[in-house]
Scaffold this motif. Sequence first.
Motif, PDB file in Angstrom:
ATOM      1  N   PHE A 254       0.820  -1.212   0.000  1.00 41.61           N
ATOM      2  CA  PHE A 254       0.000   0.000   0.000  1.00 41.61           C
ATOM      3  C   PHE A 254       0.853   1.262   0.000  1.00 41.61           C
ATOM      4  O   PHE A 254       0.455   2.268  -0.586  1.00 41.61           O
ATOM      5  N   ARG A 255       2.035   1.233   0.604  1.00 45.73           N
ATOM      6  CA  ARG A 255       2.949   2.376   0.507  1.00 45.73           C
ATOM      7  C   ARG A 255       3.367   2.576  -0.950  1.00 45.73           C
ATOM      8  O   ARG A 255       3.465   3.707  -1.423  1.00 45.73           O
ATOM      9  N   THR A 256       3.608   1.483  -1.641  1.00 48.89           N
ATOM     10  CA  THR A 256       3.978   1.570  -3.057  1.00 48.89           C
ATOM     11  C   THR A 256       2.864   2.240  -3.854  1.00 48.89           C
ATOM     12  O   THR A 256       3.130   3.012  -4.772  1.00 48.89           O
ATOM     13  N   LEU A 257       1.630   1.963  -3.502  1.00 48.43           N
ATOM     14  CA  LEU A 257       0.494   2.542  -4.217  1.00 48.43           C
ATOM     15  C   LEU A 257       0.226   3.992  -3.819  1.00 48.43           C
ATOM     16  O   LEU A 257      -0.636   4.636  -4.405  1.00 48.43           O
ATOM     17  N   GLY A 258       0.971   4.495  -2.854  1.00 42.53           N
ATOM     18  CA  GLY A 258       0.701   5.813  -2.302  1.00 42.53           C
ATOM     19  C   GLY A 258       1.277   6.984  -3.075  1.00 42.53           C
ATOM     20  O   GLY A 258       1.630   7.998  -2.481  1.00 42.53           O
ATOM     21  N   HIS A 259       1.366   6.878  -4.378  1.00 43.90           N
ATOM     22  CA  HIS A 259       1.871   7.992  -5.190  1.00 43.90           C
ATOM     23  C   HIS A 259       0.966   8.160  -6.404  1.00 43.90           C
ATOM     24  O   HIS A 259       0.680   7.187  -7.103  1.00 43.90           O
TER      25      HIS A 259
END
Length: 111
Positions: free
Chosen positions: A13-18
């Motif tokens: 989910f951090r990866t998807l946070g951009h």
Amino acid sequence: MSVPLYQAKAELFRTLGHPVRIRVLELLQDGPRPVRELLTLIEVEPSNLSQQLAVLRRAGLVTSSREGSLVMYALSTPDVADLLAAGRRILGSTLTDRDELLAQLRSQGQQ
């Protein structure tokens, strides 16, 4: 030593946070695209797009291949598109709930 599942999910989910990464994934739902097409559609600096594609590739969300002089990107699995669809559904539900709550608050303020 392996990472706990909840930690791996958090990293996903951090990866998807951009926003650029999300936009790339959205565009790739329709099939593989060359980098130059992604650049045209997303309108970011080439170095920024390259960086975001590298993050997505390292996370295993996209794959890259070469077709002649073109570097093509594609979703690594249809599950990525499913995840994006789930995100849209969740946003639709939560935003609808907020609108309803706001309407209730406004109507109560007039009583």
